[in-house]
Design a protein around this motif. Structure first.
Motif, PDB file in Angstrom:
ATOM      1  N   LEU A 160      42.577 -34.997  14.350  1.00 17.98           N
ATOM      2  CA  LEU A 160      41.829 -36.358  14.600  1.00 17.98           C
ATOM      3  C   LEU A 160      41.111 -35.715  15.771  1.00 17.98           C
ATOM      4  O   LEU A 160      39.769 -36.007  15.746  1.00 17.98           O
ATOM      5  CB  LEU A 160      42.903 -37.186  15.094  1.00 17.98           C
ATOM      6  N   GLU A 161      41.859 -33.966  16.289  1.00 12.63           N
ATOM      7  CA  GLU A 161      41.217 -33.765  17.569  1.00 12.63           C
ATOM      8  C   GLU A 161      39.417 -32.847  16.581  1.00 12.63           C
ATOM      9  O   GLU A 161      38.188 -33.203  17.396  1.00 12.63           O
ATOM     10  CB  GLU A 161      41.306 -32.792  18.061  1.00 12.63           C
ATOM     11  N   ASN A 162      39.534 -32.575  15.790  1.00 10.37           N
ATOM     12  CA  ASN A 162      38.215 -32.335  14.841  1.00 10.37           C
ATOM     13  C   ASN A 162      37.965 -33.181  14.134  1.00 10.37           C
ATOM     14  O   ASN A 162      36.359 -32.096  14.233  1.00 10.37           O
ATOM     15  CB  ASN A 162      39.157 -31.282  13.577  1.00 10.37           C
ATOM     16  N   ILE A 163      38.207 -33.921  13.261  1.00 11.52           N
ATOM     17  CA  ILE A 163      37.304 -35.472  13.237  1.00 11.52           C
ATOM     18  C   ILE A 163      36.204 -36.073  14.406  1.00 11.52           C
ATOM     19  O   ILE A 163      35.419 -36.120  13.906  1.00 11.52           O
ATOM     20  CB  ILE A 163      37.974 -36.389  12.750  1.00 11.52           C
ATOM     21  N   MET A 218      35.188 -34.019  16.324  1.00 10.55           N
ATOM     22  CA  MET A 218      34.214 -33.329  17.075  1.00 10.55           C
ATOM     23  C   MET A 218      32.997 -33.366  15.961  1.00 10.55           C
ATOM     24  O   MET A 218      31.613 -33.083  16.884  1.00 10.55           O
ATOM     25  CB  MET A 218      34.811 -31.905  17.226  1.00 10.55           C
ATOM     26  N   GLU A 219      33.393 -33.490  15.329  1.00 13.51           N
ATOM     27  CA  GLU A 219      32.279 -33.047  14.063  1.00 13.51           C
ATOM     28  C   GLU A 219      31.811 -34.530  14.160  1.00 13.51           C
ATOM     29  O   GLU A 219      30.145 -34.503  13.755  1.00 13.51           O
ATOM     30  CB  GLU A 219      33.054 -33.311  12.307  1.00 13.51           C
ATOM     31  N   ARG A 220      32.106 -35.486  14.296  1.00 11.63           N
ATOM     32  CA  ARG A 220      31.378 -36.605  13.931  1.00 11.63           C
ATOM     33  C   ARG A 220      30.416 -37.455  15.241  1.00 11.63           C
ATOM     34  O   ARG A 220      29.560 -37.671  15.051  1.00 11.63           O
ATOM     35  CB  ARG A 220      32.962 -38.449  13.751  1.00 11.63           C
ATOM     36  N   PHE A 221      31.370 -36.894  16.620  1.00 14.75           N
ATOM     37  CA  PHE A 221      30.151 -37.615  18.111  1.00 14.75           C
ATOM     38  C   PHE A 221      30.351 -36.164  19.415  1.00 14.75           C
ATOM     39  O   PHE A 221      29.861 -36.833  20.019  1.00 14.75           O
ATOM     40  CB  PHE A 221      31.723 -38.480  18.516  1.00 14.75           C
ATOM     41  N   GLY A 222      30.645 -35.386  18.464  1.00 17.06           N
ATOM     42  CA  GLY A 222      30.292 -34.009  19.224  1.00 17.06           C
ATOM     43  C   GLY A 222      31.281 -33.332  20.329  1.00 17.06           C
ATOM     44  O   GLY A 222      32.805 -33.946  20.349  1.00 17.06           O
ATOM     45  N   TYR A 272      33.279 -45.389  25.147  1.00 16.72           N
ATOM     46  CA  TYR A 272      33.363 -46.906  24.298  1.00 16.72           C
ATOM     47  C   TYR A 272      32.327 -46.716  23.140  1.00 16.72           C
ATOM     48  O   TYR A 272      33.017 -47.670  22.438  1.00 16.72           O
ATOM     49  CB  TYR A 272      31.774 -48.397  25.048  1.00 16.72           C
ATOM     50  N   THR A 273      31.804 -46.053  22.468  1.00 17.98           N
ATOM     51  CA  THR A 273      31.663 -45.348  21.313  1.00 17.98           C
ATOM     52  C   THR A 273      33.077 -45.263  20.787  1.00 17.98           C
ATOM     53  O   THR A 273      33.076 -45.107  19.719  1.00 17.98           O
ATOM     54  CB  THR A 273      30.762 -44.167  21.210  1.00 17.98           C
ATOM     55  N   LEU A 274      33.989 -43.867  20.730  1.00 15.51           N
ATOM     56  CA  LEU A 274      34.734 -43.993  20.540  1.00 15.51           C
ATOM     57  C   LEU A 274      36.311 -45.059  20.339  1.00 15.51           C
ATOM     58  O   LEU A 274      36.884 -45.255  19.261  1.00 15.51           O
ATOM     59  CB  LEU A 274      35.615 -43.321  21.544  1.00 15.51           C
ATOM     60  N   GLN A 281      34.800 -48.715  20.119  1.00 17.18           N
ATOM     61  CA  GLN A 281      34.447 -49.424  19.513  1.00 17.18           C
ATOM     62  C   GLN A 281      34.339 -48.820  17.842  1.00 17.18           C
ATOM     63  O   GLN A 281      34.947 -49.632  16.222  1.00 17.18           O
ATOM     64  CB  GLN A 281      32.540 -48.659  19.094  1.00 17.18           C
ATOM     65  N   GLU A 282      34.484 -46.887  18.045  1.00 17.22           N
ATOM     66  CA  GLU A 282      35.332 -46.607  16.198  1.00 17.22           C
ATOM     67  C   GLU A 282      36.687 -46.572  16.239  1.00 17.22           C
ATOM     68  O   GLU A 282      37.243 -45.978  15.384  1.00 17.22           O
ATOM     69  CB  GLU A 282      34.696 -45.416  16.833  1.00 17.22           C
ATOM     70  N   ASN A 283      37.171 -47.210  16.937  1.00 13.09           N
ATOM     71  CA  ASN A 283      38.877 -47.284  17.238  1.00 13.09           C
ATOM     72  C   ASN A 283      39.734 -45.856  17.232  1.00 13.09           C
ATOM     73  O   ASN A 283      40.644 -46.044  16.634  1.00 13.09           O
ATOM     74  CB  ASN A 283      38.953 -47.629  15.819  1.00 13.09           C
ATOM     75  N   TYR A 284      38.480 -44.819  18.103  1.00 10.66           N
ATOM     76  CA  TYR A 284      39.735 -43.526  18.001  1.00 10.66           C
ATOM     77  C   TYR A 284      40.306 -44.111  19.405  1.00 10.66           C
ATOM     78  O   TYR A 284      41.949 -43.408  19.983  1.00 10.66           O
ATOM     79  CB  TYR A 284      38.737 -42.639  18.109  1.00 10.66           C
ATOM     80  N   LEU A 285      39.875 -44.614  19.728  1.00  8.51           N
ATOM     81  CA  LEU A 285      40.322 -45.434  20.987  1.00  8.51           C
ATOM     82  C   LEU A 285      41.082 -46.718  21.789  1.00  8.51           C
ATOM     83  O   LEU A 285      40.255 -46.859  21.370  1.00  8.51           O
ATOM     84  CB  LEU A 285      39.630 -45.200  22.576  1.00  8.51           C
ATOM     85  N   GLN A 286      41.768 -47.039  21.812  1.00  7.65           N
ATOM     86  CA  GLN A 286      42.194 -48.464  22.832  1.00  7.65           C
ATOM     87  C   GLN A 286      42.273 -49.476  23.804  1.00  7.65           C
ATOM     88  O   GLN A 286      41.875 -47.660  24.921  1.00  7.65           O
ATOM     89  CB  GLN A 286      43.438 -48.362  22.389  1.00  7.65           C
TER      90      GLN A 286
END
Length: 521
Positions: free
Chosen positions: A340-343, A345-349, A386-388, A390-395
């Motif tokens: 998930l960390e790698n994902i 990283m690839e999606r959001f930097g 807030y991007t994370l 919105q994309e449901n990586y954080l709650q």
């Protein structure tokens, strides 16, 4: 295990995040595409109907698909033969239900075959391919089909029935194949004990059948199927071994392999943690393999793996020089976090990945703390957080702190990560990516079908002329039938299709790892 499409709508957690209800459609679309590619439109139509509406009797399938009853029965026979459909007796009659996970396993067939080729050789790989193509088949049929295939190979190898019989026995002894036993209900199938007893084959009769004769080879009505559970275990073990190789080195990976072998001797295959493994047994196992550095520094390697943050291995006792336990559940938890960390990283930097790791470490954290500890400018940290979200990586969790009755209620907003939720979301993303990849590959093939067919005709013609002793001039004339621009375009298409195939395997690697996490949690 991954929840099937029909069960996703019943979970309350999905009501909070509507994205999943839409994304679960991808599982159905992916399975439908796989069925269409391998079995044709009729099987696809029946399979998609069962995926969409759940368990149904034959009459309802006929009503919703509008297909002739004979075609539906043929399609169900195919789906049952390959183990995709279960059936059970109910008040409404016999109901049929489809298992999406088993359909997705078709994508892993190349990996299964490569694994068998590595372990058992080329002939065993051909035999496994025959079983995969037929769903279930007798041992004598597998041997005869493989014999004929080897005869047709351009290498000119001479097949041997005794050698092929030994290869089949090797597949069974390694539990890659198991007997196919009929079960009345899914419950009976689930409780079915694997049977690996080999029949006594009459090799002389098999030889006669190859030459056009008749006879009983001694295994009529004894069918064999692929033991997918064994392959799933092997792929699971490969992930653990490969992870240890990447974290430390080849010696640590080989030590992990030996620990997994010792785990199987005393623990059920899918147990969360293994029973204690004594140090003396580990030393004996390492001594038998040709790894001198590992033998010399075994204690140090054990300590390194034990102290590693991956937590694959845990020391559970000191008797007999020490006892160790392999923790499969925790291992896949750590591997899921890393994936998930790698994902992220690839999606959001890298900065978003830093925030993701920070929230993971702190479990619950406020926005102001993220800005301070992540060492990212406040505005950028807030945007990424807030991007994370919105994309449901954080709650986000709201906590109200009450004070004096007259004072206003103070509210805190804490960010956290629901690992199960994020993993399920990524599983759906994998379904979506696989579906898109397969659709793109199909588009490339269909839009360039004329050129691909032309090349196949030229190759067939060239091969036939070579057999009849054609001259170099004649072969050159055939090669010139395709223009340079067509050759360039065809090469580009073939490269694209190859890349899409590799991408499909890589996405399935991620899907498999996340599925293993869900299986243990």
């Amino acid at each position: 295990m991954i929840l099937p499409f029909s069960e996703l709508h019943g979970l309350r957690v999905f009501k909070k995040y509507p994205i999943y209800i839409n994304m679960s459609l991808m599982c159905r679309k992916l399975c439908s595409t796989i069925l269409a590619e391998h079995f044709g439109p009729i099987v696809q139509s029946v399979g998609e109907d069962l995926l969409k509406h759940g368990a149904k009797p034959l009459g309802l399938i006929r009503y919703t698909t509008r297909l002739p009853l004979s075609k539906i029965k043929e399609a169900l026979c195919v789906l049952i033969k390959y183990g995709f459909v279960n059936h059970r007796q109910t008040e409404r009659g016999i109901e049929y239900s489809l298992t999406p996970d088993k359909i997705i396993m078709i994508l892993r067939a190349p990996r299964y075959m490569f694994f068998v080729k590595t372990v058992c050789g080329d002939e065993a790989e051909m035999m496994l391919e025959e079983v995969l193509k037929n769903g279930y088949i007798t041992a004598s049929e597998v041997i005869m089909k493989t014999y004929k295939r080897i005869e047709q190979l351009p290498s000119g190898l001479q097949p041997s029935i005794p050698v092929l019989r030994d290869k089949f026995e090797l597949l069974v002894k390694n539990q890659f194949l198991m007997r196919s036993v009929y079960a009345e209900t899914p419950e009976e199938a689930a409780n079915e004990k694997p049977d690996f007893n080999l029949p006594n084959l009459n090799l002389a009769v098999i030889t006669q059948q190859l030459e056009g004769g008749n006879g009983d080879p001694g295994d009529s009505k004894i069918y064999w199927k692929v033991n997918f559970d064994r392959f799933t275990q092997d792929l699971r073990d490969q992930i653990i071994i490969s992870a240890m190789r990447n974290r430390l080195d080849d010696n640590a990976a080989e030590l992990m392999r030996q620990l997994l072998f010792l785990m199987y001797l005393r623990t059920a295959s899918w147990a969360d943690t293994s029973n204690p493994i004594p140090l003396t047994e580990i030393k004996d196992a390492v001594r038998k393999i040709n790894y001198p550095v590992l033998s010399q520094y075994l204690d140090q390697y054990l300590r390194l793996i034990e102290e590693d943050t991956s937590q694959f291995l845990k020391r559970v006792g000191d008797s007999g020089g020490g006892q160790y336990s392999v923790n499969m559940k925790e291992a896949f938890c750590q591997l899921a976090w890393t994936t998930l960390e790698n994902i992220v990283m690839e999606r959001f930097g890298s900065k978003a990945a830093r925030i993701f790791r920070l929230v993971r470490d702190r479990k619950y954290i406020e926005q102001e703390q993220i800005q301070q500890l992540a060492m990212i400018p406040a505005k950028e940290a807030k945007y990424l957080t807030y991007t994370l979200l919105q994309e449901n990586y954080l709650q986000m969790q709201e906590i109200k702190k009450g004070g004096v009755s007259a004072a206003p209620v103070k509210t805190f907003f804490l960010f956290h990560i629901d690992l199960n939720l994020v993993v399920r979301m990524e599983v759906e993303h994998c379904y979506h990516a696989l579906y898109n990849t397969m659709q793109r590959r199909e588009y490339e093939i269909s839009s360039n079908k004329r050129m691909i067919d032309k090349q196949l005709r030229m190759q067939t013609l060239t091969s036939n002329l070579k057999e009849h002793g054609a001259t170099e001039e004649q072969l050159a004339e055939i090669a010139e039938l395709m223009t340079p621009s067509e050759k360039q375009q065809l090469e580009k298409v073939q490269t694209t299709i190859k890349k899409l195939g590799i991408t499909e395997l890589q996405i399935d690697d991620t899907l498999f790892l996340l599925s293993m996490y869900l299986r243990y949690h």
